[in-house]
Enzyme design. Structure first.
Site, short mmCIF file in Angstrom:
data_model
loop_
_atom_site.label_atom_id
_atom_site.label_comp_id
_atom_site.label_asym_id
_atom_site.label_seq_id
_atom_site.Cartn_x
_atom_site.Cartn_y
_atom_site.Cartn_z
N TYR A 143 -32.67 130.09 84.74
CA TYR A 143 -33.46 129.44 83.67
C TYR A 143 -34.41 130.43 82.99
CZ TYR A 143 -31.76 125.04 85.64
OH TYR A 143 -30.96 124.02 86.11
N LYS A 194 -24.22 131.30 96.67
CA LYS A 194 -22.81 131.46 96.29
C LYS A 194 -22.48 132.94 96.52
CE LYS A 194 -19.05 129.69 94.37
NZ LYS A 194 -18.19 128.73 95.06
N ASP A 226 -21.07 124.89 96.64
CA ASP A 226 -20.05 123.85 96.43
C ASP A 226 -19.87 123.03 97.72
OD1 ASP A 226 -19.23 126.34 97.36
OD2 ASP A 226 -17.20 126.19 96.57
N ASP A 250 -32.00 122.51 91.39
CA ASP A 250 -32.15 121.45 90.38
C ASP A 250 -31.11 120.36 90.64
OD1 ASP A 250 -32.78 120.04 88.13
OD2 ASP A 250 -32.16 121.56 86.69
N ASP A 254 -31.60 116.55 93.11
CA ASP A 254 -31.33 115.23 92.53
C ASP A 254 -30.29 114.48 93.35
OD1 ASP A 254 -33.13 115.37 90.50
OD2 ASP A 254 -31.68 115.15 88.87
#
Ligand code: NAD
Length: 361
Positions: A143, A194, A226, A250, A254
């Site tokens: 970001y 990852k 994943d 992020d 959630d």
């Protein structure tokens, strides 16, 4: 001896003033019971600050926050300010607060409360007992990485670019918060990356492993993002504390939060290296129900409990508040968002009253 704390209150917009009033009543009572003294200072942020000063984060508000031991924030935003230019929007005030206080660590618990299991979209046996803390890096990663933008290629085609980058020190500081957090919980930390594909993740993994030497009492594991997404919905009970970067965090925070099924129940904390943290519910300002005494104040109250635990190092007071929340749910009290058949409907203020009674018992 009485412990003194300066707390900045940022009620913000929408249901903010209603839910923060309940949290303040709870904190006042807990202060008496635990020999604490809270000096509250209220300051405007978001739409309320725009109306007063034209600025969603007045310098005075930021200064008041900086001079306090912790910041209790409700929520910002609403229809009234939706069409203002970006720099004057309520959300800009929130981003400015995070940047201004250097809040790089976001802690989001996802804990299933036995009384609300049926609100989860997953089966009872999968979610019963789930108690996860996601520690997300908040001010680095893709970001913020450079270069970023939409550029023209040599052939004139457009190309969008973002850069996922972490420095060693950025990884180390979030890693330390995560190990310390895991220590206050089940002493199990799972780092999500990852590393099979991304160099930035390889450095992430190397640094987390290096740091683990300082925390031999915390059991460390690693998982690819994943697989983490799959495992969160397959068997979430395997996780205690999760640490990950901005983008993965992020999304995963959630997903983890929704295991619990109810947005009106979820607190969060954002922490910096030094200085006060900001404690706030995950939900927004709910303008659709503002001013109607319908809001669920429990996420705000649980945010105050997080403030006591992670910001002020008062775990016994935090525990007392969390137990009171469980007690009122056990007694059947529900606001509209968590209502189910046979339960006792209450508004925001009445939920506050029964919480105070539960704390007195
Ligand atoms: P929201 O979380 O405010 O509301 C979503 C739905 O959940 C609404 O139906 C609302 O009534 C309900 N809800 C939320 N909190 C509740 C509570 N405590 N009790 C009962 N019901 C509750 O999200 P939204 O509608 O997408 O956004 C509304 C405003 O909030 C927007 O201006 C948005 O920018 C802002 N927002 C602020 C924050 C923040 O301050 N951190 C976070 C998200 C959204």
């Amino acid at each position: 001896m009485t412990q003194n704390y300066r707390i900045t209150l940022l009620p913000g917009d929408g249901i903010g003033p209603e839910i923060i009033a309940v949290a303040v009543d709870v904190l006042k009572l807990i202060a008496k019971q635990h020999d604490l003294n809270f000096e509250f200072q209220e300051a405007p942020i978001g739409g309320a600050a725009i109306d007063l000063t034209g600025n969603p984060l007045p310098e005075e508000t930021l200064q008041t926050c900086r001079n306090s031991d912790a910041v209790l924030l409700a929520a910002i935003g609403g229809y009234k300010w939706d069409n203002l230019p970006r720099h004057q929007r309520p959300e800009t005030g929130l981003l400015g607060l995070r940047a201004g206080l250097g809040l790089f660590a976001n802690l989001r618990p996802a804990k299933i409360l036995p009384q609300l299991i049926d609100a989860s979209s997953l089966k009872r046996e999968v979610v019963e007992g789930v108690d996860i803390m996601v520690v997300r890096e908040l001010t680095g990663g893709i970001y913020f990485g450079e270069p970023k933008g939409i550029f023209a290629t040599e052939t004139g085609e457009k190309r969008g670019v973002n850069t996922m980058a972490y420095t060693q020190s950025e990884i180390d500081r979030i890693g330390r918060v995560a190990f310390e957090t895991a220590r206050k919980r089940g002493s199990k930390l799972c780092s999500v990356d990852k590393a099979n594909v991304l160099e930035v993740s390889q450095l992430w993994r190397d640094r987390i492993i290096a740091l683990s030497a300082e925390y031999p009492d915390v059991e460390l594991s690693h998982i690819y993002v994943d697989n983490a997404a799959m495992q969160l919905v397959r068997w979430p009970k395997q996780f205690d504390t999760i640490v990950t970067g901005n983008l993965f965090g992020d999304i995963l925070s959630d997903a983890a939060a929704m295991l619990t099924g109810s947005i009106g129940m979820l607190p969060s904390a954002s922490l910096g290296a030094t200085g006060p943290g900001v404690y706030e519910p995950v939900h927004g300002s709910a303008p659709d129900i503002a001013g109607q005494d319908k809001a669920n104040p429990l996420a705000q109250v649980l945010s105050a409990a997080m403030m006591l635990r992670y910001g002020l190092d008062q775990p016994a007071a935090a525990e007392k508040i969390e137990q009171a929340v469980l007690k009122v749910l056990d007694q059947g009290y529900r606001t509209g968002d968590i209502m189910s058949e046979g339960m006792k409907p209450v508004g925001c203020r009445a939920m506050g009253d029964v919480l105070l009674q539960a704390l007195e018992q």
